[in-house]
Motif scaffolding. Structure first.
Motif, PDB file in Angstrom:
ATOM      1  N   PRO A 199      -9.486 -30.333 -11.105  1.00  0.00           N
ATOM      2  CA  PRO A 199      -8.157 -30.888 -11.303  1.00  0.00           C
ATOM      3  C   PRO A 199      -8.217 -31.935 -12.407  1.00  0.00           C
ATOM      4  N   LEU A 235      -1.848 -30.004  -6.657  1.00  0.00           N
ATOM      5  CA  LEU A 235      -2.413 -29.494  -5.413  1.00  0.00           C
ATOM      6  C   LEU A 235      -1.517 -29.939  -4.266  1.00  0.00           C
ATOM      7  N   TYR A 240      -3.142 -30.857 -12.926  1.00  0.00           N
ATOM      8  CA  TYR A 240      -3.340 -29.905 -11.830  1.00  0.00           C
ATOM      9  C   TYR A 240      -2.583 -30.417 -10.612  1.00  0.00           C
TER      10      TYR A 240
END
Length: 948
Positions: A27, A503, A501
């Motif tokens: 990430p 999540l 990124y």
């Protein structure tokens, strides 16, 4: 590049390469400077349960590549990232559900969160939702984003730097001080490119004000993306074209007939003309857009006649003439829906006559200034949800040429490179004054190339000797000629790479960020002493002494290099849709070298930061926010240039018999030169610890209030402490030097005594913009105390003066009220108002220092007058300027309802009340307290704007 800097760069490049590799497998992070926003939210049914499989689309005029769409997940969520700032339409459709549509504005760095209700469709219906939540419950930074719509409706001076003053905690324009920072503590970014001057750390790029799409001013809580900043960040996103052709042309004019006399009742030569054109549109719809912007400026301005110095009472300065051409070209391409490429090219060639406008100097001391630069940038954005990649490379070049106005012959702002002006040879004295200047040149030693090791040319025999700056030691008046002659070229190569990124549903939702930032910088300058000397007169009549150039041929070229490599990591962690925590870390290697390739500053800084935002009742109406950050200023090229090479001057006294200036062997005084500077081996980067806590609450659907407390403690501020002079007990003159050479020696250090403390309570009230009106207002209670806000000052140069250094600083305006407002009627008339009231800042009383030949000594703490008895602090009197109030007005009338053509008539009035507040006074003992500058008088501007 020197070997040492090369090795440092290799180490940092290795770290950056590791970061770039990590981007592909972990990430990772967003761009160094945020240029976009996000729309995210959830689709729920009438019972509050998430609805999956709903098709959500987003579209907007600024969104290249066409409509974006996603399907809601199992939790009913959707997200659109990397949206250019602007207005957007969100549409949600699903089988069996009514279509929901919402319009909203997305600002720079904003995450607009929506909760849309999916109602069972009973007939063909569309549900329109007009407003997004007013309070941004994810906002952890202090500051604001100002849209083009707001900027064009309120009077702003048409300068993005000056517009920053709308916000609480911001003082001044041009290079403002922000929340206890200094004029060199800010960072300036244009479309993701750091345009900050690498030497002075001030702004260095101008462009058309109408080219701005959105302006973000961050005044606190900097994320780890931002480095070398302890004041504020001014982040500009320019326009990018669209699928439709747009033309925006305007001109503005002011002159003396549209201006009232100031409090001084003197006429002034004044005019200002500005012409602008902005053109944008598609080359290939949805695939390739263009935007072109031009601005031409031609302005004259003049300080009032007269002076606080009696000998200059009847003096009138020639007007300052400013001419410039700002240009910008931007191409935006979307070759695929996932990729966006942006090319930016801009420049700002400028010439300025009679730059100084100093009421304590005569007109012949004025300087001429040529300046300008070029910026080229290429950027790639890759949108691969849940990953977003961003890579940008940029090159910036700037040139500054300052020389006596009496030398200038012609100017043109249309040259892109090189000198803009032709010059004559006024004040171009050559040669030097050496310690053996009267000896036989044949007796001098020579270097391996056969050149004399000491200057052999007698500068006092040059016909242009003495045509530089003269100072009257009695009154402090400056006359004779200019004291500036320097040509400077600066470059910055910049590379940034990052990714994002997202999540979800992992103990909350995360947006991880990891990125890298590299910059290579250079400063090269050539300097001369006009006339070869700074001449001192006694009572304005008799030559007394002179600081004469001792550098061979009165010319010196020097350079400095710098490298900065940084990696940052952070996580925007949203817990239970209620709490956002942003932990982050910035690792930065900074190395700055002098002309010899010697590292002067070499730092590795670890900067931890954490911020939070809490919506306690989860209703989108409250944001409790705050955090802590350690910010570093890791250096600039001015600091590395300071160590090593500069023009050397030797003090010589006038001999009436020989009519020459001769050194006194018992009173040798040298300034500058390679032996005049040293660097503290234990120097540290300047650091700032910041603590913030605030609460924002919606008072209605359109009005919110925020109260924030901010504390900043600055330590290890940069200083150049003099270490070789021996002062008399009073600190008014030098009685010798430690090494016996007479040389001034300045030691670059981060002085532990050089500190600043800023404490402020800022209360803001804002009204959401709509088609009719908008409002921003604030009140600030601030306390600003320290030793200095400037870079490399006189502080701690004279040990006898150290006791007086600490005090309230010049920008300690205790109470400040600001407001901006506009209202638009249906028949096309819009009226905007901008106002500020602030209590006066402190100033000091300075007394003559015989060694400096200037008024540099205090006899009471900073901001105070010593009273009748300098040994009795009880009669010290606080010195403050008068309270200041300014009210500006803007009115525009859109004639489209009448003519069918979008033409606007524009009128602006600055200083509507024609207040004549004194903004500066004479601080030297001679003429102390006399006004040297006033608030600009009532000025009106007329304009015409056409848009297609």
């Amino acid at each position: 590049m020197s070997r040492s800097l090369h090795l440092v760069a290799l180490r940092a490049l290795g770290v950056a390469a590791f970061a770039l590799l990590t981007l592909a497998i972990l990430p990772s992070g967003d761009a160094r400077a945020t240029q976009t926003g996000t729309i995210a939210g959830n689709i729920e049914d009438v019972n509050g349960a998430p609805v999956s499989g709903i098709r959500v689309r987003v579209s907007g005029e600024n969104l290249i590549g066409g409509v974006r769409e996603v399907l809601t997940g199992a939790d009913g969520s959707f997200r659109f990232v990397s949206l250019p700032p602007g207005d957007y339409n969100v549409e949600a459709t699903g089988t069996g559900f009514a279509t929901v549509r919402q319009t909203l504005h997305v600002g720079i760095g904003e995450r607009a969160e929506l909760t849309l209700l999916a109602e069972v469709k009973t007939e063909e219906q569309v549900i329109h939702v007009r407003a997004k939540p007013l309070v941004d419950t994810n906002k952890v930074q202090s500051g604001a984003s100002l849209s083009a719509k707001f900027l064009e409706e309120v009077p702003s001076g048409r300068s993005y730097q000056d517009t920053a003053r709308f916000l609480p905690g911001v003082v001044g324009g041009g290079n403002p001080t922000i929340n206890g920072g200094s004029s060199y503590s800010n960072q300036y970014l244009v479309d993701g490119v750091n345009t900050t001057d690498p030497t002075t750390n001030t702004f260095s790029m101008n462009f058309n004000f109408d080219a701005i799409e959105e302006l973000e001013i961050i005044t606190g809580g900097f994320s780890p993306e931002y480095g070398n900043v302890s004041g504020g960040v001014i982040n500009v996103v320019t326009k990018s074209g669209s699928n439709e052709f747009h033309l925006d042309a305007s001109f503005y004019h002011r002159n003396s007939s549209l201006m009232l006399q100031g409090i001084d009742q003197s006429d002034r030569d004044f005019r200002d003309f500005q012409a602008n054109i902005n053109v944008g549109g598609p080359i290939i719809k949805d695939l390739l857009w263009y935007f072109v912007s031009l601005e031409f400026n031609d302005s004259k301005s003049q300080i009032p006649d007269g002076s606080p110095i009696p000998s200059l009472a009847d003096v009138s300065h020639p007007a300052r003439l400013y001419q410039s051409l700002y240009y910008l070209l931007k191409l935006t391409a979307a070759p695929t829906p996932e990729n966006r490429i942006t090319l930016l090219f801009q420049g700002d060639p400028t010439t300025i006559d009679n730059t100084d406008q100093d009421s304590t100097a005569s007109p012949e001391t004025e300087t001429h200034q040529d300046q300008g630069g070029v910026l080229v940038s290429l950027r790639w954005d890759g949108l691969y949800d849940p990953l977003v990649f961003k890579v940008q490379a940029a090159y910036k070049y700037s040139r500054l040429d300052v020389f006596p106005q009496m030398r200038a012959k012609s100017s043109s702002p249309f040259r892109l490179f090189g000198s803009l002006s032709d010059t004559n040879d006024f004040g171009s004295a050559r040669g030097c004054l050496g310690p053996d200047d009267l000896a036989d040149p044949a007796s001098f030693d020579t270097d391996p190339a056969g050149r004399p090791t000491k200057c052999v040319d007698d500068i006092q025999s040059d016909p242009h000797f003495g045509e530089g700056l003269h100072i009257d030691l009695d009154s402090g008046a400056s006359f004779g000629g200019s004291g500036s002659d320097v040509t400077i070229e600066r470059t910055r190569w910049q590379f940034t790479a990052s990714a994002s990124y997202f999540l979800d549903n992992a103990l909350g939702d995360h947006e991880f960020k990891l990125g890298t930032d590299l910059a290579f910088m250079n400063d090269t300058d050539t300097s001369h002493d006009p006339g070869g000397a700074l001449v001192f007169f006694d009572f304005g009549q008799d030559p007394f002494a002179a600081r004469i150039t001792a550098t061979d041929n009165n010319s010196l070229t020097t350079s400095a290099d710098g490298f900065v490599g940084a990696v940052f990591l952070l996580d925007n962690w949203k817990i239970a849709d209620r709490l956002l925590i942003q932990p982050g870390l910035r690792l930065e290697q900074a190395t700055y070298e002098n002309f010899a390739g010697k590292p002067i500053l070499d730092f590795f800084a670890v900067s931890p930061r954490i911020s939070f935002a809490l919506d306690p009742w989860k209703d989108g109406k409250t944001n409790i926010h705050g955090g802590y950050g350690r910010f570093y200023e890791t250096g600039n090229l001015a600091l590395s240039k300071f160590i090593g090479r500069s023009l050397q001057q030797r003090l010589a006294y006038y001999d009436p018999e020989s009519e020459r200036y001769v050194e006194n062997p018992n009173r040798i005084r040298l300034t500058g030169g390679e032996s005049g500077t040293t660097v503290d081996p234990n120097v540290n980067p300047m650091s700032v610890d910041e603590f913030r806590f605030g609460i924002e609450r919606a008072l209605s659907e359109t009005v919110s209030v925020d109260a924030t407390y901010i504390h900043r403690h600055t330590q290890d501020a940069w200083e150049d402490n003099e270490t070789n002079l021996i002062w008399n007990q009073a600190g008014t003159d030098v009685i010798g030097t430690i090494d016996g050479t007479g040389q001034q020696v300045f030691n670059l250090t981060s002085d532990t005594h050089a500190t600043r403390d800023y404490d402020a309570l800022q209360v803001s009230l804002k009204k959401r913009l709509d088609e009719h009106w908008g409002f921003n207002g604030s009140y600030t209670l601030a306390f600003y105390k320290g030793t200095s806000t400037e870079l490399l000052t006189r502080a701690y140069d004279n040990p006898r003066q150290n006791v007086y250094e600490l005090g309230y600083l010049g920008d300690d305006n205790r109470h400040t009220v600001k407001a901006q407002f506009f209202y638009k009627w249906d028949f096309g008339l819009t009226v905007g108002v901008s106002g500020v009231y602030q209590t006066g800042g402190p100033y000091s009383h300075y007394y003559l220092n015989d060694y400096d030949g200037d008024y540099t000594n205090r006899r009471a703490p900073r901001g105070y007058d010593p009273g009748d008895d300098i040994n009795d602090p009880s009669d010290d009197r606080e010195l403050r300027l008068p309270d200041y109030m300014d009210l500006d007005l803007r009115a525009s009338w859109d004639l489209e309802p009448i003519t069918g053509v979008k033409i606007e008539l524009i009128a602006e009035i600055f200083n509507l009340l024609n207040a004549g507040t004194v903004t500066a006074v004479q601080t030297g003992d001679t003429g102390f307290g006399a006004a040297t500058n006033y608030q600009r008088p009532f000025q009106a501007s007329l304009g015409l704007r056409y848009r297609l």
